[in-house]
Write a protein that holds these residues in place. Structure first.
Motif, short mmCIF file in Angstrom:
data_model
loop_
_atom_site.label_atom_id
_atom_site.label_comp_id
_atom_site.label_asym_id
_atom_site.label_seq_id
_atom_site.Cartn_x
_atom_site.Cartn_y
_atom_site.Cartn_z
N GLU A 116 38.12 45.19 42.39
CA GLU A 116 38.15 46.60 42.79
C GLU A 116 37.25 47.45 41.91
O GLU A 116 36.54 48.34 42.39
N GLN A 117 37.24 47.17 40.60
CA GLN A 117 36.38 47.93 39.71
C GLN A 117 34.91 47.58 39.93
O GLN A 117 34.03 48.46 39.88
N ASN A 118 34.64 46.31 40.20
CA ASN A 118 33.26 45.87 40.46
C ASN A 118 32.64 46.61 41.64
O ASN A 118 31.44 46.88 41.66
N LEU A 128 33.11 49.64 42.46
CA LEU A 128 32.88 51.06 42.17
C LEU A 128 31.85 51.30 41.07
O LEU A 128 30.94 52.12 41.21
N GLN A 178 30.15 48.95 37.59
CA GLN A 178 30.20 47.82 36.69
C GLN A 178 29.92 48.21 35.24
O GLN A 178 30.52 47.67 34.32
N ALA A 185 38.85 53.84 32.57
CA ALA A 185 39.31 52.46 32.36
C ALA A 185 39.44 52.11 30.88
O ALA A 185 40.43 51.51 30.46
N HIS A 237 34.82 57.44 31.35
CA HIS A 237 35.39 56.63 32.41
C HIS A 237 36.82 56.29 31.99
O HIS A 237 37.06 55.92 30.84
N SER A 241 37.55 46.34 30.99
CA SER A 241 38.71 47.17 30.69
C SER A 241 39.75 47.08 31.80
O SER A 241 40.96 46.98 31.53
N ALA A 242 39.30 47.09 33.04
CA ALA A 242 40.23 46.96 34.17
C ALA A 242 40.92 45.60 34.14
O ALA A 242 42.13 45.48 34.35
N ALA A 288 42.08 43.37 40.19
CA ALA A 288 41.68 44.50 39.35
C ALA A 288 40.19 44.46 39.04
O ALA A 288 39.50 45.49 39.07
N PRO A 302 33.73 49.11 32.14
CA PRO A 302 34.79 49.34 33.14
C PRO A 302 35.42 48.08 33.71
O PRO A 302 36.63 48.02 33.90
N VAL A 303 34.60 47.06 33.97
CA VAL A 303 35.13 45.84 34.58
C VAL A 303 36.05 45.10 33.61
O VAL A 303 37.17 44.69 33.96
#
Length: 477
Positions: free
Chosen positions: A123-125, A127, A129, A139, A137, A358-359, A120, A355-356
């Motif tokens: 994958e977020q990294n 797209l 950071q 996430a 966003h 949170s994911a 997880a 985002p990172v």
């Protein structure tokens, strides 16, 4: 009598030359190793660490001493250079495996480098950071929704931060703004952070600098083992009311507590304490804050949140550590009514809910549910505590075994009646356990409590090895 029993134990041990295997009567097919003079071995683990080619411990330590602050401390006489982790195990520079019974100070909840959480994050990294909440966003909203679903009552509004200290700072600010009062009440022996604000809430002199702590007062700790009132929750609660009556204007901002004190040595509050205290605090105009930085996310086994063991619903809940399985992540969850006071001014956190993180945080929630870790903590924790209590009958050095699930404390004393902290013996055993491949934490004001709080994938074989290692080490004292 105690000396006689210890001598008898040692005589018995000296007659044992081979490992003895005993079965659980309820499950004859399951065998476990009973303690003997034979050195216990780590359970099998099907994983080969990556060969390490980086700087060795001495070089790392020298650079750390040269460039990092002198307030940093390290475990063990010869510091370990930990270079890799996998689930409940850690590996040093030589590839030696250790059972991690402290989880990066109660932080690695699902296991080191858990594949689903790594996926997880990765994958977020790829797209995005970082962007902050000035843009949309999904996430952060997805994670907040997942977290709110785990909360009881009207605890539905989430603020993301980066650590437990930050979370407790924000909770204290909310309490003061919402109540219109300044005075905070905390417990003696508590730890709530090391910032200029939360250091006032903390009540262990080893962590407190000599600076003003503001309008913060500490009441008697409801410690069933060492407390002045034993397990009598009503008498401890009365001390809170006495403080409100005599130490304040009669109005307070709030009350904060852990349910099982972490840094203070895995001290579980006297049963039934929080309910009358919450009533007193609310009657005095304050809000009730539960610090779930260490007890949250099913670690106690019996409940998802530590405060649920006391049958209460707080007004504000703070969390960190296990929420991110090692990511720098914390959160404050409160009611819409309390959250509204923060809208008076701009309230912003640059990295909170990025985002990172949170994911990764949402992946943690999903893994804990998917792997049924709360029940696992209950089952393995009961097994571990049972074996430790058996060991307590064997060694007078063990004064108390306490805790729930995989949040366990072992308090060592030189005299059970006087409860004299066994500081020297704890230090010796701490090193011996490391030599055998077990990494535990230490806590309590006198550093005489072993803190057993492993990743929640820690299993019964690991528990047996840990107890056997402690048994073996204590027999050698």
């Amino acid at each position: 009598m105690g000396l006689q029993r210890n001598l008898l134990n040692r005589k018995t041990l000296n007659n044992v030359v081979k490992t003895i295997w005993v079965s659980d009567k309820s499950n004859p097919s399951s065998l476990r190793r009973f303690s003997s003079l034979q050195q216990p071995e780590l359970p099998p683990f099907d994983y080969q660490p990556v060969p390490y080619k980086g700087p060795l411990a001495d070089q790392v330590f020298e650079k750390r001493k040269k460039y990092l602050g002198p307030s940093l401390f390290h475990y063990y006489q010869k510091p370990l250079n930990i270079v890799e982790g996998k689930m409940q195990y850690l590996f040093d520079e030589n590839g030696r495996r250790y059972l991690d019974a402290f989880a990066g100070i109660v932080t690695v909840s699902c296991g080191h480098c858990h594949p689903e959480i790594l996926s997880a994050i990765e994958e977020q990294n790829k797209l995005l950071q970082h962007a902050t909440t000035i843009y949309l966003h999904h996430a952060i909203g997805d994670f907040a929704e997942g977290l709110a679903a785990k909360m009881p009552g009207n605890l539905k509004i989430v603020y993301f931060v980066n650590s437990g200290t930050e979370a407790n700072e924000l909770a204290m600010l909310m309490a003061r703004l919402y109540s219109g009062n300044l005075g905070m009440i905390a417990l003696r022996n508590a730890y709530h952070g090391g910032s200029a604000g939360t250091i006032g809430l903390t009540a262990l002199n080893t962590w407190k600098y000599p600076i003003p702590q503001g309008e913060i007062h500490h009441v008697v700790n409801p410690n069933p083992y060492r407390g002045v009132f034993g397990s009598d929750a009503s008498r401890y609660a009365q001390d809170v009311q006495d403080h409100i009556d005599h130490g304040t204007s009669g109005r307070v901002a709030g009350f904060i507590s852990e349910t099982i004190q972490g840094v203070g040595g895995a001290v579980e509050l006297a049963p039934g304490y929080l309910k009358p205290v919450y009533e007193m605090v609310r009657k005095a105009g304050g809000v009730c804050i539960a610090d779930e930085v260490q007890t949250g996310f099913g670690r106690t086994g019996s409940h998802y949140w530590g405060f649920q063991t006391q049958d209460v619903i707080p007004d504000i809940v703070t969390m960190a550590k296990g929420i991110g399985n090692g990511l720098p992540l914390g959160a404050v969850v409160t009611t819409p009514e309390i959250a509204q006071v923060m809208a008076q001014k701009i309230q912003f956190n640059t990295f909170g809910g990025n985002p990172v993180c949170s994911a990764g945080g949402l992946a943690v929630l999903r893994v804990l549910d998917k792997e049924n870790r709360q029940k696992h903590c209950s089952d393995v924790g009961s097994h571990l505590i049972g074996r430790l209590k058996d060991l307590q009958q064997k060694f007078d050095l063990i004064g108390d075994v306490r805790g729930r699930g995989l949040m366990v404390g072992i308090e060592l004393v030189t005299d059970r009646k006087e409860k004299t902290p066994a500081k020297a013996e704890t230090a010796v055993l701490f090193e011996k356990l490391r030599e055998l491949g077990v990494l535990v934490g230490k806590g309590g004001l006198h550093g005489n409590v072993f803190r057993i709080k492993p990743p929640m994938c820690f299993n019964k074989d690991d528990a047996d090895f840990l107890v056997d290692a402690l048994d073996y080490s204590m027999s050698k004292l």
